[in-house]
Design an enzyme around this catalytic site. Structure first.
Site, PDB file in Angstrom:
ATOM      1  N   SER A   1       0.852  -1.246   0.126  1.00  0.00           N
ATOM      2  CA  SER A   1      -0.069  -0.087  -0.052  1.00  0.00           C
ATOM      3  C   SER A   1       0.697   1.379  -0.120  1.00  0.00           C
ATOM      4  CB  SER A   1      -0.898   0.005   1.184  1.00  0.00           C
ATOM      5  OG  SER A   1      -1.317   1.219   1.317  1.00  0.00           O
TER       6      SER A   1
ATOM      7  N   TYR B   1      -1.287  -0.559  10.506  1.00  0.00           N
ATOM      8  CA  TYR B   1      -1.718  -1.066   8.906  1.00  0.00           C
ATOM      9  C   TYR B   1      -0.184  -0.600   8.145  1.00  0.00           C
ATOM     10  CZ  TYR B   1      -3.631  -1.010   4.239  1.00  0.00           C
ATOM     11  OH  TYR B   1      -3.742  -1.225   2.838  1.00  0.00           O
TER      12      TYR B   1
HETATM   13  P1  NAP Z   1     -11.877  -5.662   0.576  1.00  0.00           P
HETATM   14  O1  NAP Z   1     -12.690  -5.186  -0.738  1.00  0.00           O
HETATM   15  O2  NAP Z   1     -12.139  -5.505   2.152  1.00  0.00           O
HETATM   16  O3  NAP Z   1     -11.599  -7.239   0.225  1.00  0.00           O
HETATM   17  C1  NAP Z   1     -10.852  -8.177   1.245  1.00  0.00           C
HETATM   18  C2  NAP Z   1     -10.635  -9.347   1.046  1.00  0.00           C
HETATM   19  O4  NAP Z   1      -9.962 -10.095   1.972  1.00  0.00           O
HETATM   20  C3  NAP Z   1     -11.952 -10.337   0.831  1.00  0.00           C
HETATM   21  O5  NAP Z   1     -11.816 -11.466  -0.011  1.00  0.00           O
HETATM   22  C4  NAP Z   1     -11.963 -11.069   2.352  1.00  0.00           C
HETATM   23  O6  NAP Z   1     -12.804 -12.010   2.371  1.00  0.00           O
HETATM   24  C5  NAP Z   1     -10.469 -11.184   2.514  1.00  0.00           C
HETATM   25  N1  NAP Z   1     -10.252 -11.563   3.842  1.00  0.00           N
HETATM   26  C6  NAP Z   1     -10.161 -10.511   4.838  1.00  0.00           C
HETATM   27  N2  NAP Z   1      -9.765 -11.133   6.052  1.00  0.00           N
HETATM   28  C7  NAP Z   1      -9.068 -12.285   5.906  1.00  0.00           C
HETATM   29  C8  NAP Z   1      -9.006 -13.492   6.733  1.00  0.00           C
HETATM   30  N3  NAP Z   1      -8.627 -13.239   7.878  1.00  0.00           N
HETATM   31  N4  NAP Z   1      -8.797 -14.608   5.917  1.00  0.00           N
HETATM   32  C9  NAP Z   1      -8.982 -14.655   4.588  1.00  0.00           C
HETATM   33  N5  NAP Z   1      -9.521 -13.859   3.758  1.00  0.00           N
HETATM   34  C10 NAP Z   1      -9.609 -12.487   4.414  1.00  0.00           C
HETATM   35  O7  NAP Z   1     -10.283  -5.132   0.448  1.00  0.00           O
HETATM   36  P2  NAP Z   1      -9.572  -4.613  -0.938  1.00  0.00           P
HETATM   37  O8  NAP Z   1      -9.565  -2.969  -0.937  1.00  0.00           O
HETATM   38  O9  NAP Z   1      -9.763  -5.343  -2.008  1.00  0.00           O
HETATM   39  O10 NAP Z   1      -7.997  -4.663  -0.604  1.00  0.00           O
HETATM   40  C11 NAP Z   1      -7.098  -5.821  -0.816  1.00  0.00           C
HETATM   41  C12 NAP Z   1      -5.908  -5.587  -0.603  1.00  0.00           C
HETATM   42  O11 NAP Z   1      -5.432  -4.509  -1.221  1.00  0.00           O
HETATM   43  C13 NAP Z   1      -5.569  -5.417   0.977  1.00  0.00           C
HETATM   44  O12 NAP Z   1      -4.321  -5.932   1.305  1.00  0.00           O
HETATM   45  C14 NAP Z   1      -5.415  -3.947   1.141  1.00  0.00           C
HETATM   46  O13 NAP Z   1      -4.514  -3.753   2.168  1.00  0.00           O
HETATM   47  C15 NAP Z   1      -4.910  -3.455  -0.183  1.00  0.00           C
HETATM   48  N6  NAP Z   1      -5.132  -2.304  -0.361  1.00  0.00           N
HETATM   49  C16 NAP Z   1      -6.403  -1.697  -0.538  1.00  0.00           C
HETATM   50  C17 NAP Z   1      -6.565  -0.220  -0.944  1.00  0.00           C
HETATM   51  C18 NAP Z   1      -7.968   0.394  -1.049  1.00  0.00           C
HETATM   52  O14 NAP Z   1      -7.935   1.575  -0.993  1.00  0.00           O
HETATM   53  N7  NAP Z   1      -8.809  -0.329  -0.826  1.00  0.00           N
HETATM   54  C19 NAP Z   1      -5.436   0.497  -0.928  1.00  0.00           C
HETATM   55  C20 NAP Z   1      -4.224  -0.150  -0.737  1.00  0.00           C
HETATM   56  C21 NAP Z   1      -4.021  -1.367  -0.542  1.00  0.00           C
HETATM   57  P3  NAP Z   1     -14.378 -12.171   2.712  1.00  0.00           P
HETATM   58  O15 NAP Z   1     -15.028 -11.442   1.377  1.00  0.00           O
HETATM   59  O16 NAP Z   1     -15.115 -13.555   2.931  1.00  0.00           O
HETATM   60  O17 NAP Z   1     -14.435 -10.940   3.761  1.00  0.00           O
END
Ligand code: NAP
Length: 252
Positions: free
Chosen positions: A143, A156
């Site tokens: 990130s 984080y």
């Molecule tokens: P999201 O929409 O909240 O989706 C999270 C995913 O992770 C879901 O598939 C969830 O499963 C799974 N998950 C969460 N906790 C888990 C656990 N303990 N065991 C197994 N699976 C788990 O998140 P996102 O925004 O796509 O983020 C994905 C990655 O990108 C993350 O690493 C995040 O830190 C990074 N990121 C995101 C952003 C942003 O702005 N969104 C920015 C920078 C980096 P369920 O569907 O079953 O809950």
């Protein structure tokens, strides 16, 4: 141009957001895709269905990424069915609030376990198979916070910064085995992770204004660079952090 036909890919957190978009794009590029998720059976089923409609195979596993034994069992099942894993995308993660001085150990270690320990568990069990095959690609989702820090989210940011150091170390260690290891570092992305923050329309506008490209991207805009890094077009890239943030990192 990018054709990953026949490759077998594993994406953690593949049910929603960036993981979902990436799983579907890999399928469009010709891959069979295994996804893991935590709770959202409905969302995971939809991803599986979409991938199968594209004519690819999909395995979906409800596995908590903090549970080493479940991870090991899942990987064994994939290897049994598919023989190998060419690409591992460590994507599952959480983003919670934590003010220093008030942050509980529970909040700190929950983030470290889900965001960081999981990356170690998956690499530790899959790399031996990649070494044997003498090829592989690992993409770890970091990130912007892991590069420049993030107030009120220091736990984080620390987990995402550690992922970068881990990635660079593995890149050197695994280069002799033709295994490339890279990071993607997204800025704001329009996913469920940020729903609460984006509910405040004025704040959302402020965020958009702070990004040089003036937009908050959909998860598909992160999936594309992940596919690129996984493809032969990126065959000379390892140990790299690819910023995908509309130029935000230049604007501190
Ligand atoms: P999201 O929409 O909240 O989706 C999270 C995913 O992770 C879901 O598939 C969830 O499963 C799974 N998950 C969460 N906790 C888990 C656990 N303990 N065991 C197994 N699976 C788990 O998140 P996102 O925004 O796509 O983020 C994905 C990655 O990108 C993350 O690493 C995040 O830190 C990074 N990121 C995101 C952003 C942003 O702005 N969104 C920015 C920078 C980096 P369920 O569907 O079953 O809950």
């Amino acid at each position: 141009m990018i054709n990953l036909s026949g490759a077998k890919v594993l994406i953690t957190g593949g049910s929603r957001g960036i993981g979902r978009a990436t799983a579907i794009l890999f399928a469009k590029a010709g891959c069979n895709v295994a996804i893991s998720y935590l709770r959202r059976n409905d969302a995971a089923d939809q991803v599986k269905q979409t991938i199968e409609e594209l004519g690819r195979k999909c395995l979906a596993f409800q596995v908590d990424v903090t549970c080493k034994n479940s991870i090991n069992n899942m990987v064994k099942k994939i290897i049994k069915d598919w023989g190998e894993i060419h690409v591992l995308v460590n994507n599952a993660g959480i983003w919670t609030y934590g003010e220093i001085g008030k942050m509980s150990e529970r909040v700190w270690s929950e983030t470290m376990k889900i965001n960081l320990d999981s990356v170690f568990y998956f690499c530790n069990v899959i790399v031996p198979y990649m070494k044997k095959a003498r090829k592989g690609v690992i993409i770890n989702v970091s990130s912007t916070a892991g590069i420049r820090g993030e107030a009120f989210h220091s736990h984080y940011a620390a987990s995402k910064g550690a992922i970068i150091a881990f990635t660079k170390s593995l890149a050197i260690e695994l280069a002799p085995y033709n295994i490339r290891v890279n990071c993607i570092a997204p800025g704001w992305v329009d996913t469920d992770m940020c729903t609460e923050v984006f509910k405040d329309k004025e704040y959302r506008k402020k965020i958009e204004e702070s990004i040089p490209l003036k937009r908050i991207p959909p998860p598909e805009d992160i999936a594309g660079p992940i596919i690129f890094l996984s493809s032969p077009l990126a065959c000379h890239i390892t140990g790299e952090v690819l910023n995908v943030n509309g130029g935000s990192i230049l604007f501190v």
